[in-house]
Design an enzyme around this catalytic site. Sequence first.
Site, PDB file in Angstrom:
ATOM      1  N   ASP A 505       0.682  -1.326  -0.052  1.00 52.68           N
ATOM      2  CA  ASP A 505       0.007   0.303  -0.184  1.00 52.68           C
ATOM      3  C   ASP A 505       0.246   1.260  -0.217  1.00 52.68           C
ATOM      4  O   ASP A 505       1.852   0.773   0.671  1.00 52.68           O
ATOM      5  CB  ASP A 505      -0.798  -0.077   1.147  1.00 52.68           C
ATOM      6  CG  ASP A 505      -2.220  -0.954   0.724  1.00 52.68           C
ATOM      7  OD1 ASP A 505      -2.374  -0.845  -0.081  1.00 52.68           O
ATOM      8  OD2 ASP A 505      -2.531  -1.066   2.098  1.00 52.68           O
ATOM      9  N   ASP A 507       1.459   3.189   1.672  1.00 52.66           N
ATOM     10  CA  ASP A 507       1.011   4.224   3.179  1.00 52.66           C
ATOM     11  C   ASP A 507       2.060   4.166   4.428  1.00 52.66           C
ATOM     12  O   ASP A 507       3.485   3.264   3.306  1.00 52.66           O
ATOM     13  CB  ASP A 507      -0.603   3.922   3.632  1.00 52.66           C
ATOM     14  CG  ASP A 507      -0.302   2.411   3.980  1.00 52.66           C
ATOM     15  OD1 ASP A 507       1.045   1.349   3.552  1.00 52.66           O
ATOM     16  OD2 ASP A 507      -1.756   1.818   4.185  1.00 52.66           O
TER      17      ASP A 507
END
Length: 641
Positions: A505, A507
């Site tokens: 991801d 993030d």
Amino acid sequence: MAKQKTYDESSIHVLEGLEAVRMRPGMYIGSTSRKGLNHLIYEIVDNAVDEHLAGFCTHIEVTLEKNGSCTVSDDGRGVPVGIHEKGIPAERLVYTTLHAGGKFDNEAYKTAGGLHGVGSSVVNALSVQMDVQVRREGAVHHDHFVRGVPDIDLVDGRLPVLGKTKETGTTVNFTPDPEIFETVRFSATEVKSRLRETAYLNPKLTIGFHDLRKDPEEHLVFSEPDGIVGFVRDLNKSCETVTEPVFLEGTDEGIQVQVAIQYCNEFRENVMGYCNNIYNADGGTHLTGFKTAFTQVMNSYARELGILKEKDQNFTGPDIRNGMTAVISVKHPDPRFEGQTKTKLDNPDAARATAKVVSEEAPHYFDRNLEALKAVLSCAEKSAKIRKTAEKAKTNLLAKQKYSFDTNGKLANCISRDASKCEIFIVEGDSAGGSAKTARDREYQAILPIRGKILNVEKASIDKVLANAEIKTMITAFGCGFSEGYGNDFDITKLRYDKIIIMADADVDGAHIGTLLLTLFYRYMPELINEGHVYVAMPPLYKVVPQRGEGEYLYDDKALEQYRKRHKNGKFTLQRYKGLGEMDPDQLWETTLNPETRMLRRIEIADPGLSSDITDILMGTDVPPRKAFIYEHAGDAALDV
Ligand code: 1YM
């Protein structure tokens, strides 16, 4: 008039040469990424270092200017400004023709002009502007170029003079061309590391560094009177050392050899080779000569002292080098380099010279320093012990590998067995893994889901690493084994996939997982990275669809901000992807898997010493250096994309 004619002919030739550099910059500086960009600085600095080696320059100053340009200045003789037989000032020839500087060719210890043997003219061709000032013969001589082409007039065939001076030296300012480079922001961290290294290899040289883009007050000075001894000391500064640095030196067959060795209490070796001040990433004959001779010297000591009994086998080379940090620096009058990147020293006489110096000088030192000798042999004993345990673990693993191509059913393999076309995606999380399995092109794309965060190998011992299920699965899937300090079972020719793509991801957690995986590859399968097989997928953060027109994916907040500015009046819908798991298979295909539309970032090693240090800082057990690094580089983070 005759002179004028020569000038015209040579300037046509010049343009052709520079055009060739601009057409294929990679051939001259390796790449047009940040690595290639920083290389421009090294090319200019190397010329100043050559002037130092010739005995005329003691100080070099490097400044990253606020406007994005870089200035390099030295206190050498100054580039010659007299009229060359071609009818133009020698300086202009140096900066406008490929392989000018012919005088260097028979200079005994040339630096080989950096990685690809290219010089000032290449930097000039790849710069929007270059300004040269030469202090020589009482005057400051001036020249200026735009994309490699001179744009100031000669005065009576000579360079214009800016004023008088008593000093001598050369100052070059250049601005890299954004038409050529992916980024034109120099990396201060990398440049500093390279300058520090240059200072270690040239004990009588001082190098100043300024980064005016950041902190105009900060002025660093790199100067290492202890030379490569200081180098190994600094490489080991965060380790528990078990010997003092040992310095060996000698000359054989006209080749000057210097070796610095220090042992520390760590299960790994770090041996770095330099020829004529150039780092040899792929090692070469000087390292082979060193390793063979040092292993032999130590094995005979071990027998002499009864540490190895008659029935015992010799320590292996890696045993002997367990815990070793060493720098081998040779000066060779005619170096040859081989390999794709020309970073492996190839001269057989360098192996002979290094071996001779080491087998003669090492006993001189260790005969008088028994404590150091015992410390080295005790590192070798520890290594031999662990090697035997690891060999057992490895045999088990390899035996298993034979039977379980399928890696506990986790790997969704592709159909093709043509490694050059196949890709494997390491996907964080089972749900994203599930979507990826549906979305992929089964023919060529394999999916390997891993759960959560893998083991941080920087903090774990080898048996823990080998016992880790996720790591075992990856080793088995890739098919080429792994390498560590106690022997090398890695065989890149067995790699089953051309691309290993980390898919996490966008993030903080995703970045962490990416870092853990890169640490694993870097420490245990470095060839995967060195040979360019490792990539990070760049899934978009947003999708924007305007009322009219095509939708597009945006990869970061900056892109969204720019999009908003561009579409102030029109309406658009904005979708934010929280994670890969949220995309449906179609979206995942389009954004992350489809070779036509996806974005991948290839991982490359910019500077081996630095990467190893940074991996240690970021992933190792010590917290304070990590904190310090994060504070220092927090500002770079967004810019490094
Ligand atoms: C900031 C970059 O390029 N310094 C530099 C370059 C040269 C000399 C001195 C130099 C070399 C020689 C004689 C020689 C160069 N000269 C040439 C060439 N700093 C920087 N400092 N005198 C001065 O090699 O004999 C190429 S580079 F070809 F003109 F001699």
